[in-house]
Design an enzyme around this catalytic site. Structure first.
Site, mmCIF file in Angstrom:
data_model
loop_
_atom_site.group_PDB
_atom_site.id
_atom_site.type_symbol
_atom_site.label_atom_id
_atom_site.label_comp_id
_atom_site.label_asym_id
_atom_site.label_seq_id
_atom_site.Cartn_x
_atom_site.Cartn_y
_atom_site.Cartn_z
ATOM 1 N N GLU A 1 0.819 -1.213 0.000
ATOM 2 C CA GLU A 1 0.000 0.000 0.000
ATOM 3 C C GLU A 1 0.855 1.266 0.000
ATOM 4 O O GLU A 1 0.634 2.170 -0.798
ATOM 5 C CB GLU A 1 -0.939 0.029 1.219
ATOM 6 C CG GLU A 1 -1.690 1.344 1.309
ATOM 7 C CD GLU A 1 -2.684 1.444 2.452
ATOM 8 O OE1 GLU A 1 -2.684 0.580 3.344
ATOM 9 O OE2 GLU A 1 -3.477 2.401 2.430
ATOM 10 N N ASP B 1 -0.982 -4.930 2.984
ATOM 11 C CA ASP B 1 -1.479 -3.730 3.658
ATOM 12 C C ASP B 1 -0.863 -3.768 5.054
ATOM 13 O O ASP B 1 -1.235 -4.598 5.887
ATOM 14 C CB ASP B 1 -3.014 -3.727 3.744
ATOM 15 C CG ASP B 1 -3.529 -2.373 4.235
ATOM 16 O OD1 ASP B 1 -2.739 -1.654 4.874
ATOM 17 O OD2 ASP B 1 -4.699 -2.054 3.966
ATOM 18 N N ILE C 1 -0.917 -1.741 7.668
ATOM 19 C CA ILE C 1 -1.926 -1.526 8.722
ATOM 20 C C ILE C 1 -3.244 -1.266 8.006
ATOM 21 O O ILE C 1 -3.445 -0.186 7.433
ATOM 22 C CB ILE C 1 -1.595 -0.336 9.653
ATOM 23 C CG1 ILE C 1 -0.211 -0.496 10.285
ATOM 24 C CG2 ILE C 1 -2.671 -0.225 10.745
ATOM 25 C CD1 ILE C 1 0.169 0.626 11.272
ATOM 26 N N ASP C 2 -4.108 -2.247 7.975
ATOM 27 C CA ASP C 2 -5.440 -2.004 7.432
ATOM 28 C C ASP C 2 -6.296 -1.513 8.597
ATOM 29 O O ASP C 2 -6.473 -2.222 9.585
ATOM 30 C CB ASP C 2 -6.033 -3.272 6.810
ATOM 31 C CG ASP C 2 -7.345 -2.953 6.139
ATOM 32 O OD1 ASP C 2 -7.375 -1.999 5.346
ATOM 33 O OD2 ASP C 2 -8.351 -3.617 6.444
ATOM 34 N N THR D 1 -5.769 2.126 9.325
ATOM 35 C CA THR D 1 -4.800 3.120 9.838
ATOM 36 C C THR D 1 -5.506 4.190 10.672
ATOM 37 O O THR D 1 -4.992 4.612 11.712
ATOM 38 C CB THR D 1 -4.014 3.763 8.675
ATOM 39 O OG1 THR D 1 -3.291 2.735 7.997
ATOM 40 C CG2 THR D 1 -3.026 4.802 9.167
ATOM 41 N N ASP E 1 -6.335 -4.236 0.408
ATOM 42 C CA ASP E 1 -7.335 -4.408 1.475
ATOM 43 C C ASP E 1 -7.986 -5.792 1.420
ATOM 44 O O ASP E 1 -8.462 -6.296 2.437
ATOM 45 C CB ASP E 1 -8.455 -3.366 1.353
ATOM 46 C CG ASP E 1 -7.964 -1.942 1.498
ATOM 47 O OD1 ASP E 1 -7.234 -1.678 2.462
ATOM 48 O OD2 ASP E 1 -8.311 -1.099 0.656
HETATM 49 C C1 LIP Z 1 -8.915 1.390 4.635
HETATM 50 C C2 LIP Z 1 -9.790 0.337 5.247
HETATM 51 C C3 LIP Z 1 -11.149 0.922 5.469
HETATM 52 C C4 LIP Z 1 -11.777 1.038 4.142
HETATM 53 C C5 LIP Z 1 -10.965 1.924 3.230
HETATM 54 C C6 LIP Z 1 -9.480 1.657 3.262
HETATM 55 P P1 LIP Z 1 -6.301 1.622 5.221
HETATM 56 O O1 LIP Z 1 -7.586 0.905 4.547
HETATM 57 O O2 LIP Z 1 -9.363 -0.223 6.331
HETATM 58 O O3 LIP Z 1 -11.950 0.048 6.207
HETATM 59 O O4 LIP Z 1 -13.059 1.575 4.260
HETATM 60 O O5 LIP Z 1 -11.493 1.734 1.935
HETATM 61 O O6 LIP Z 1 -9.143 0.668 2.413
HETATM 62 O O7 LIP Z 1 -6.115 2.896 4.486
HETATM 63 O O8 LIP Z 1 -6.585 1.817 6.649
HETATM 64 O O9 LIP Z 1 -5.204 0.655 4.958
#
Ligand code: LIP
Length: 274
Positions: free
Chosen positions: A70, A90, A92-93, A95, A219
């Protein structure tokens, strides 16, 4: 006999656990954040460190493997999925959750070979939830087998959704319309703030479906295999095969439920594609 895939899996699992400790140590600290696409799309030093730790560790062990991460892509890197073994990361999914100390964030790590998922690992170190799958070997939470629910009727379903990390007005309008349309006809809508962890609620049978317009390949890369290995389906929200670069996904416990939901959803096609 230890296969190449066994080795890939074991190395990836060890690195994910190590990287997870970094997230766990830092979640309650104050973070300095950088803004990416808009004022709710963040990156922290920890996102970058976790991604580097995984890429370095995997790259040292498997020099011929490719990576889609990412933060690398956000910093101008390529998002090309070829037939070469490719780790999709990813770091930290969730963040935004991590920045706030809301303990629903995870590492999401998927390995694709010939453009098909072979390994999926999703780890939330705050709640010690380790979801894993290998193709044709089932799906697990902390080593115990998991399975999707057997719900086939939308009226009995809990559906995961996300507000997303974009301020796109058209996308938000459609999200609200879908929310308004679904709430009166289902059991409930839920949202964890992490696409991968929403998918894991479907994989473990706590929720019955999840859809989002605006996600990225990192994601969903690990979650797709874990849901499928748990017996569920991952498709395009309009009903066809999932298009992993389209930034659209619908997951459900059963094909019947997926079809019912896809037929009802107002569709949105985010641009640009991954
Ligand atoms: C996010 C997700 C979030 C989703 C966003 C985005 P990030 O990822 O965790 O739930 O709605 O589309 O992908 O930016 O925290 O890695």
């Amino acid at each position: 006999m230890v296969s190449d895939l066994d080795t890939y899996y074991n190395v990836a699992l060890n690195l994910t656990k190590k990287a997870g400790q970094l997230i766990k140590e830092r979640i309650s600290e104050k973070k300095s954040v950088e803004i990416k696409s808009c004022d709710i799309d963040f990156v922290t030093e920890t996102d970058r460190q976790v991604e580097q730790l995984l890429i370095k560790g995997l790259g040292d062990n498997f020099p011929e493997h490719k990576f889609i991460g990412e933060e690398g892509v956000s910093d101008g890197g390529q998002c090309n999925l070829t037939d070469a073994p490719t780790w999709i990361i990813d770091p930290i999914d969730g963040t935004l959750n991590f920045v706030h100390g809301f303990p629903h964030s995870c590492i999401s790590l998927g390995l694709f070979i010939n453009s098909q998922p072979e390994i999926g690992i999703i780890y939330n170190p705050m709640l010690e939830q380790l979801f894993t799958a290998r193709k044709d070997h089932g799906a697990y939470l902390n080593g115990n087998p998991i399975r999707v629910s057997d719900h086939t009727d939308l009226s009995q379903a809990i559906i995961m959704f996300e507000n997303g990390t974009s301020r796109d007005e058209e996308r938000y309008k459609i999200l609200c319309e879908n929310h308004k349309m679904l709430v009166p006809i289902i059991h409930g809508m839920r949202s964890l703030g992490s696409a991968a962890l929403n998918m894991m609620m479907v994989a473990m049978g706590g929720a019955d479906a999840y859809f989002e317009f605006g996600i990225h390949i990192w994601d969903i890369a690990a979650g797709e295999l874990i849901i499928k290995e748990a017996g569920g389906v991952v498709i395009d929200p309009s009903g066809g095969s999932v298009d992993r670069m389209s930034r659209r996904v619908l997951c459900a416990s059963t094909q019947t439920l997926a079809d019912q939901l896809s037929q009802k959803l107002i569709q949105y096609y985010p641009t640009p594609r991954d």
